[in-house]
Design a protein around this motif. Structure first.
Motif, PDB file in Angstrom:
ATOM      1  N   ARG A  47     123.294  77.220 116.197  1.00 24.90           N
ATOM      2  CA  ARG A  47     124.230  76.442 115.211  1.00 24.90           C
ATOM      3  C   ARG A  47     123.468  76.710 114.020  1.00 24.90           C
ATOM      4  NH1 ARG A  47     125.892  75.605 111.576  1.00 24.90           N
ATOM      5  NH2 ARG A  47     127.971  74.007 111.393  1.00 24.90           N
ATOM      6  N   ILE A  65     130.397  79.269 121.822  1.00 25.59           N
ATOM      7  CA  ILE A  65     129.853  79.816 120.293  1.00 25.59           C
ATOM      8  C   ILE A  65     131.088  79.551 118.721  1.00 25.59           C
ATOM      9  CG2 ILE A  65     128.018  81.431 120.513  1.00 25.59           C
ATOM     10  CD1 ILE A  65     129.452  83.282 119.580  1.00 25.59           C
ATOM     11  N   TRP A  98     129.640  76.952 117.209  1.00 31.84           N
ATOM     12  CA  TRP A  98     129.214  77.447 116.194  1.00 31.84           C
ATOM     13  C   TRP A  98     130.555  76.960 115.081  1.00 31.84           C
ATOM     14  CZ3 TRP A  98     126.200  82.554 117.286  1.00 31.84           C
ATOM     15  CH2 TRP A  98     124.857  82.140 117.707  1.00 31.84           C
ATOM     16  N   ARG A 142     129.782  80.742 111.063  1.00 33.11           N
ATOM     17  CA  ARG A 142     127.909  80.612 111.730  1.00 33.11           C
ATOM     18  C   ARG A 142     128.251  81.800 112.329  1.00 33.11           C
ATOM     19  NH1 ARG A 142     122.991  80.243 111.114  1.00 33.11           N
ATOM     20  NH2 ARG A 142     121.758  80.153 112.514  1.00 33.11           N
TER      21      ARG A 142
END
Length: 236
Positions: free
Chosen positions: A33, A143, A147, A151
């Protein structure tokens, strides 16, 4: 009763191994991240095969927003709206593949989102087996949660393959147009997006008829992305 205890003891190492793998996977997602991912399985395997490796990480701030608009227009128009999976796209892909199988064409259509492609590229090996697809789904959820969209897009643009041995927007812009990724024009960004499905087959700098047609469609769709704010989760 003693048999149950023996079975439980035998299962403990497997459970410990499973928990260790989960912790390692979770830790990798959290670390990446904030830190640029290392070269992916695909990059390393292709480099070993002798293709070389051109991989230059760039912050999203150093990549033209036109490229963000282009890949959303071409690869995943609902990127900002979904939670990692586009069920309608998956359904359309399954139907198209069923029709192709009946015709015997053998052409496989994918329904993966940018989030799924990022999870696959960063954490997993190439292939279509069910184990890998299951892990891909798990990493996609991770994610999306850890994230966030900006990202995910940043990583996606940095690890995508754009030519044999060429990975990421900066290396692609230099390879095809001799300029930095932050200087890409709308046309150049659309061309890069146009070759993404088959970057080892098509050229962005000297496009044939197929890439030229696809580029024109993507450029038109980029207008829709801008007008409807379809890239707002990335570009603000």
């Amino acid at each position: 009763m003693s048999g149950v205890k023996r079975t439980a003891k035998k299962g403990r190492p497997l459970l410990a191994l499973f928990l260790l793998l989960v912790l390692l996977a979770s830790g990798s997602v959290v670390i990446q991240r904030f830190v640029a991912p290392p070269p992916t399985f695909l990059m390393v395997s292709r480099a070993i095969e002798g293709e070389g490796l051109s991989y230059r990480w760039r912050s999203l701030d150093d990549i033209s927003p036109r490229l963000v608009q282009a890949v959303i227009a071409s690869e995943d128009s609902t990127f900002c709206a979904h939670n990692g999976f586009d069920m309608k796209a998956i359904e359309r892909a399954l139907q198209a593949n069923a029709r192709a199988e009946k015709r015997g064409s053998g052409r496989i259509r994918g329904g993966s989102t940018i989030s799924q492609q990022t999870a696959k590229n960063v954490f997993l090996w190439p292939g279509r087996d069910w184990i890998r697809k299951g892990l891909e789904a798990g990493y996609t959820v991770a994610i999306e949660t850890v994230w966030g969209k900006r990202r995910i897009m940043e990583v996606y643009l940095n690890v995508a393959e754009w030519a044999p041995g060429v990975y990421g927007a900066e290396a692609a812009a230099q390879h095809w147009f001799g300029k930095s990724a932050d200087a890409l024009t709308a046309r150049e960004a659309a061309r890069l997006a146009a070759i993404l499905p088959s970057p080892r087959r098509y050229s962005a700098s000297s496009p044939g008829p197929y890439v030229r047609r696809r580029t024109s469609r993507i450029q038109a769709a980029m207008g829709t992305v801008r007008e409807q704010g379809l890239a707002a989760c990335v570009l603000g």
